[in-house]
Design an enzyme around this catalytic site. Structure first.
Site, PDB file in Angstrom:
ATOM      1  N   GLU A 191       0.874  -1.162   0.000  1.00 27.00           N
ATOM      2  CA  GLU A 191       0.000   0.000   0.000  1.00 27.00           C
ATOM      3  C   GLU A 191       0.919   1.221   0.000  1.00 27.00           C
ATOM      4  O   GLU A 191       1.805   1.328   0.848  1.00 27.00           O
ATOM      5  CB  GLU A 191      -0.872  -0.007   1.265  1.00 27.00           C
ATOM      6  CG  GLU A 191      -1.875   1.114   1.227  1.00 27.00           C
ATOM      7  CD  GLU A 191      -2.696   1.252   2.511  1.00 27.00           C
ATOM      8  OE1 GLU A 191      -2.606   0.385   3.391  1.00 27.00           O
ATOM      9  OE2 GLU A 191      -3.420   2.256   2.593  1.00 27.00           O
ATOM     10  N   LYS A 211       4.572   1.049   9.016  1.00 29.00           N
ATOM     11  CA  LYS A 211       4.717   2.306   8.291  1.00 29.00           C
ATOM     12  C   LYS A 211       4.138   3.472   9.099  1.00 29.00           C
ATOM     13  O   LYS A 211       4.669   4.562   9.078  1.00 29.00           O
ATOM     14  CB  LYS A 211       4.024   2.210   6.931  1.00 29.00           C
ATOM     15  CG  LYS A 211       4.878   1.485   5.901  1.00 29.00           C
ATOM     16  CD  LYS A 211       4.156   1.379   4.566  1.00 29.00           C
ATOM     17  CE  LYS A 211       3.267   0.173   4.543  1.00 29.00           C
ATOM     18  NZ  LYS A 211       2.455   0.030   3.379  1.00 29.00           N
ATOM     19  N   ARG A 232       5.025 -12.643   9.918  1.00 27.82           N
ATOM     20  CA  ARG A 232       5.723 -11.383   9.676  1.00 27.82           C
ATOM     21  C   ARG A 232       7.131 -11.449  10.225  1.00 27.82           C
ATOM     22  O   ARG A 232       7.393 -12.153  11.194  1.00 27.82           O
ATOM     23  CB  ARG A 232       5.025 -10.248  10.432  1.00 27.82           C
ATOM     24  CG  ARG A 232       3.714  -9.837   9.911  1.00 27.82           C
ATOM     25  CD  ARG A 232       3.129  -8.765  10.824  1.00 27.82           C
ATOM     26  NE  ARG A 232       3.602  -7.434  10.460  1.00 27.82           N
ATOM     27  CZ  ARG A 232       2.984  -6.677   9.550  1.00 27.82           C
ATOM     28  NH1 ARG A 232       1.913  -7.110   8.930  1.00 27.82           N
ATOM     29  NH2 ARG A 232       3.457  -5.493   9.272  1.00 27.82           N
TER      30      ARG A 232
HETATM   31  P1  ATP Z   1       2.664  -1.758   7.687  1.00 28.46           P
HETATM   32  O1  ATP Z   1       2.001  -2.069   8.984  1.00 28.46           O
HETATM   33  O2  ATP Z   1       4.114  -1.486   7.850  1.00 28.46           O
HETATM   34  O3  ATP Z   1       1.956  -0.688   6.920  1.00 28.46           O
HETATM   35  P2  ATP Z   1       1.396  -3.546   5.938  1.00 28.46           P
HETATM   36  O4  ATP Z   1       1.293  -5.012   5.997  1.00 28.46           O
HETATM   37  O5  ATP Z   1       0.166  -2.761   6.197  1.00 28.46           O
HETATM   38  O6  ATP Z   1       2.571  -3.099   6.870  1.00 28.46           O
HETATM   39  P3  ATP Z   1       1.562  -3.363   3.108  1.00 28.46           P
HETATM   40  O7  ATP Z   1       2.055  -2.263   2.261  1.00 28.46           O
HETATM   41  O8  ATP Z   1       0.124  -3.680   3.069  1.00 28.46           O
HETATM   42  O9  ATP Z   1       2.023  -3.056   4.591  1.00 28.46           O
HETATM   43  O10 ATP Z   1       2.430  -4.665   2.835  1.00 28.46           O
HETATM   44  C1  ATP Z   1       2.781  -5.163   1.574  1.00 28.46           C
HETATM   45  C2  ATP Z   1       3.126  -6.600   1.734  1.00 28.46           C
HETATM   46  O11 ATP Z   1       4.224  -6.748   2.619  1.00 28.46           O
HETATM   47  C3  ATP Z   1       1.969  -7.393   2.315  1.00 28.46           C
HETATM   48  O12 ATP Z   1       1.828  -8.598   1.620  1.00 28.46           O
HETATM   49  C4  ATP Z   1       2.385  -7.620   3.737  1.00 28.46           C
HETATM   50  O13 ATP Z   1       1.846  -8.819   4.220  1.00 28.46           O
HETATM   51  C5  ATP Z   1       3.904  -7.671   3.634  1.00 28.46           C
HETATM   52  N1  ATP Z   1       4.527  -7.265   4.891  1.00 28.46           N
HETATM   53  C6  ATP Z   1       4.330  -6.122   5.562  1.00 28.46           C
HETATM   54  N2  ATP Z   1       5.027  -6.114   6.709  1.00 28.46           N
HETATM   55  C7  ATP Z   1       5.686  -7.291   6.770  1.00 28.46           C
HETATM   56  C8  ATP Z   1       6.558  -7.899   7.711  1.00 28.46           C
HETATM   57  N3  ATP Z   1       6.911  -7.273   8.834  1.00 28.46           N
HETATM   58  N4  ATP Z   1       7.044  -9.125   7.439  1.00 28.46           N
HETATM   59  C9  ATP Z   1       6.714  -9.748   6.302  1.00 28.46           C
HETATM   60  N5  ATP Z   1       5.891  -9.244   5.369  1.00 28.46           N
HETATM   61  C10 ATP Z   1       5.370  -8.027   5.593  1.00 28.46           C
HETATM   62 MG    MG Z   2      -1.334  -1.845   5.515  1.00 25.59          MG
END
Ligand code: ATP
Ligand code: MG
Length: 559
Positions: free
Chosen positions: A34, A270, A260
């Site tokens: 995202e 983020k 994760r």
């Molecule tokens: P954040 O909380 O940092 O915003 P998010 O999961 O909301 O993380 P996204 O941009 O939606 O962020 O993530 C893109 C991809 O990366 C998704 O498939 C998510 O599952 C994966 N991802 C995000 N954080 C991690 C992590 N700590 N370990 C492994 N994969 C991750």
């Molecule tokens: Mg997210």
């Protein structure tokens, strides 16, 4: 272990079974960020996994921006994410995709659901909706709007699209089961009213699809075979499957979840990283202390070290926290192989070598890498006046102190053995100079009188050197788990995570440092030219700034 001997992780096992049974004929994955922030080390894991699976099985991996929430998303983030994925060494399949590319299709499918009596416009506000949803112990109640006629739903949904209603006034929900044991299945919202511009679609839309509704359909449109996400989506899987079953999608993707990556002394969210940026705790998303990919790149971590690290953490279904020293190990290991050597004195102390003639300049040759001759050599300038580090001199030493001491010998790295005779002090009694002499014929040889030096120290010519600033980083957080258990992560900040050393003196091979080359400053650690540096051919405004990427050894434990 070679690539082929590594045991398969559980997703690789699934893929191999699917290929063997003919369930799929080729592998299509995607990385779906995202664009609401810069990528962090956790995302690196998802990138390496998704692109790695495609590479391993001769498939393809798409880059798809999951841009369903215009409120928090920006084009700056889109650009940085593309740069990070490329820098990590991956090439996405074809053009970059955006979930917003599918907004028309998603809208049409929502209309299909309405026509089939599977979706309805609901006027409950958020709070009422929460009340109606029930909880894990109690079934929910049907919304009073659940039985609207198809005609009324179609009319209202169209008017939602056309911007007739205020934000949040209505929503489109799918009709599944308000008593479903899985809360995700209790008539989830699939469209919200947000009268807001979008970075890709401008002012075209007044309604935006939910992540759950958009994600699987995006996968199906792109022909994704294995949709890999993190464990928090396990509960969403039945809904993911419900949409695939109930919509005329062109393919049938499947969702698989892994744990994760969490790293101690760090936060990987983020939202939290954005707070550090917004509140000026750090100098930006790419501050070298940040666990972002751009921060790590600026600090001097290599793409390979990040890939190696995330691979070393394995792909499992068990959540855990990885020790940051495991990341640092991968960084050191790669840098040790690739970094050319140089000498840089952080806290200079002048040493006058009184038995070296005043007008003498000697050019010495030193290897760029002691274990890799192919990297070639560098030229060092040796003069009567040199700088050593203040920490490398004591008037009186002890058995453990293997550096320069009055009356004792030490070897200058890549040069002669010297012996210290006396100090020169200022009015405050501070040592401002050491007078020493070189021992003849000790270039590459031990002293002929048999009195061996105790240690080796680094140095630079005091007459010809390169001025630079060095930025030394400590962990951004003192707390081992800054955001665990709902703690305020801001309280775990390390107030002294940045130390700036000015007036550092580098050897002349650093005169034109390369922006993309990590250096090992001998005895000090690994350093990388910071992007704040000014490289000026005329040298008037030149300002060289090096980031300390990491020390030579793990000293954290002994702190
Ligand atoms: P954040 O909380 O940092 O915003 P998010 O999961 O909301 O993380 P996204 O941009 O939606 O962020 O993530 C893109 C991809 O990366 C998704 O498939 C998510 O599952 C994966 N991802 C995000 N954080 C991690 C992590 N700590 N370990 C492994 N994969 C991750
Ligand atoms: Mg997210």
């Amino acid at each position: 272990m070679t690539e082929n001997e590594k045991p398969l992780n559980f997703i690789e096992k699934i893929i191999e079974e699917d290929l063997a049974s003919g369930k799929v004929t080729s592998v299509q994955t995607r990385f779906p960020p995202e664009p609401n922030g810069y990528l962090h080390i956790g995302h690196a894991k998802s990138i390496v996994l998704n692109f790695g699976l495609a590479e391993k099985y001769n498939g393809q991996c798409n880059l798809r921006f999951d841009d369903t929430n215009p409120e928090k998303e920006e084009i700056e983030y889109v650009d940085s994410i593309k740069q990070d994925v490329e820098w990590l060494g991956y090439k996405w399949n074809g053009d970059v995709h955006f979930t917003s590319d599918y907004f028309d299709q998603l809208y049409d499918w929502a209309v299909t659901l309405i026509k089939e009596g599977k979706a309805y416009v609901c006027d409950l506000n958020q709070e009422e909706m929460r009340e109606y949803r029930g909880n894990l112990k109690e079934a929910g109640k049907n919304s009073p709007y659940r039985d609207r006629s198809v005609e009324e739903n179609l009319d209202l949904f169209e008017r939602m699209r056309d911007g007739e209603f205020e934000d949040g006034k209505r929503s489109l929900r799918v009709k599944i089961d308000m008593a479903h044991p899985n809360m995700q299945m209790r008539d989830p919202v699939i469209y919200r009213i947000k009268n807001m511009e979008h970075h890709q679609t401008g002012d075209k839309w007044h309604i935006y699809p939910s992540y759950d509704y958009a994600h699987g359909q995006g996968d199906a449109i792109e022909g994704v075979t294995h949709s890999v996400c993190t464990l928090e989506f396990v509960e969403h899987r039945p809904l993911y499957e419900w949409f695939i079953e109930n919509l005329p999608v062109p393919s049938e993707p499947h969702q698989y979840e892994f744990s994760r990556l969490n790293v101690n002394y760090s936060v990987t969210s983020k939202r939290k990283l954005k707070q550090l940026v917004d509140e000026n705790i750090v100098k930006g998303w790419d501050d070298p202390r940040m666990p972002t990919i751009s921060g790590m790149r600026r600090r001097g971590f290599t793409a390979k070290s990040i890939r190696d690290f995330v691979e070393s953490t394995g792909v499992t279904k068990v959540d855990g926290v990885v020790d940051v020293s495991q990341l640092e190990f991968s960084v050191r290991e790669d840098l040790n192989n690739v970094a050319p050597r140089a000498m840089c004195v952080m806290n200079p102390l002048k040493v006058t070598l009184w038995n070296v003639p005043e007008d003498m300049t000697e050019y010495l040759t030193a290897p760029l890498h002691p274990q890799n001759e192919e990297m070639g050599t560098r030229t060092l300038i040796f003069d009567r006046e040199i700088y050593i580090d203040k920490a490398d001199f004591q008037e009186e030493g002890n058995k453990k102190y293997k550096r320069l001491v009055i009356g004792k010998r030490v070897r200058l790295r890549n040069a002669y053995v010297i012996e210290a005779d006396e100090t020169v002090k200022d009015a405050n009694g501070e040592i401002i100079e050491v007078r020493a002499r070189i021992i003849e014929n000790t270039l590459g040889n031990n002293p002929e009188d048999g009195i061996k030096p105790k240690g080796v120290i680094h140095w630079v010519s005091a007459l010809q050197n390169v001025d630079c600033e060095v930025r030394i980083y400590d962990r951004l957080f003192n707390d081992i788990a800054p955001d665990a258990g709902g703690k305020d992560f801001m309280e775990g900040l390390n107030p002294s995570s940045l130390e700036v050393l000015t007036g550092c003196k580098g050897e002349i091979s650093l005169m034109d440092p390369k922006a993309d080359v990590p250096y090992q400053f001998e005895r000090e650690g690994y350093f990388f030219l910071d992007s704040d540096s000014v490289i000026d051919a005329h040298e008037e405004n030149e300002k060289l700034i090096f980031n300390k990427t990491i020390g030579l050894r793990d000293t954290w434990e002994n702190k």
